[in-house]
Design a protein around this motif. Sequence first.
Motif, short mmCIF file in Angstrom:
data_model
loop_
_atom_site.label_atom_id
_atom_site.label_comp_id
_atom_site.label_asym_id
_atom_site.label_seq_id
_atom_site.Cartn_x
_atom_site.Cartn_y
_atom_site.Cartn_z
N GLY A 76 0.88 -1.12 0.01
CA GLY A 76 -0.20 0.11 0.03
C GLY A 76 0.85 1.10 0.06
N ALA A 97 -7.39 6.64 3.68
CA ALA A 97 -6.11 5.71 3.83
C ALA A 97 -5.67 5.96 4.93
CB ALA A 97 -5.01 6.07 2.63
N TYR A 155 -5.59 -0.08 1.38
CA TYR A 155 -4.87 -0.51 0.17
C TYR A 155 -5.47 0.33 -0.90
CZ TYR A 155 -2.60 -2.64 -3.71
OH TYR A 155 -1.89 -2.84 -4.78
N SER A 159 -3.46 3.51 -2.97
CA SER A 159 -3.45 3.44 -4.04
C SER A 159 -3.98 4.51 -4.88
CB SER A 159 -4.00 2.05 -4.70
OG SER A 159 -3.30 1.02 -3.97
#
Length: 182
Positions: A76, A97, A155, A159
């Motif tokens: 990640g 995130a 993740y 991303s």
Amino acid sequence: MALMAKRMGPVICLLIMIMDIVAGILGIEAQVAQNKMKFMRAWIFECREPSYEAYKLGLAACILLALAHVIANVLGGCVCVSSREEYTRSSSNKQIAAASLVFSWIILLVAFSLLVLGTVSNSRSRQTCGFSHNHLFVIGGILCFVHGLFLVAYYVGASAARAEENQIFKQQRPAGPFPLPV
């Protein structure tokens, strides 16, 4: 490279979820194996024989939980937010995130601790007496499922945040006769 990362994203998310689901199932199975052993209870104290099967299942659950966490954090990438100001100025993907990363670490600490306590209590070769701790494996196993959800959210958010930052970097790159290499 970016195309390969796009194609691998769902595979990595699936891998993380499968590892956490298997860890959770192993934790619950460890509880079942532990409950099959003889025990005697008096109020909050209990004496019981350890289960080698529960020990093996608990150890496997601990390993899978930790491995899933390491894979998600390494693949990640780093989502660094150093202050509340920076957090509020960040994109929603980066906020998701960062929040998911914090929650996944908290859940990891609790779930891993519960699984380790249950595993260690079953590692002895003779009967032990102490405070009743019947549901360590079950609670740890259930938290493994929740851990997987937060890891996948981390993740995906990391991303997407990385893709946004790459897009902004490309737009801000100066144009001219000698463009900077990417």
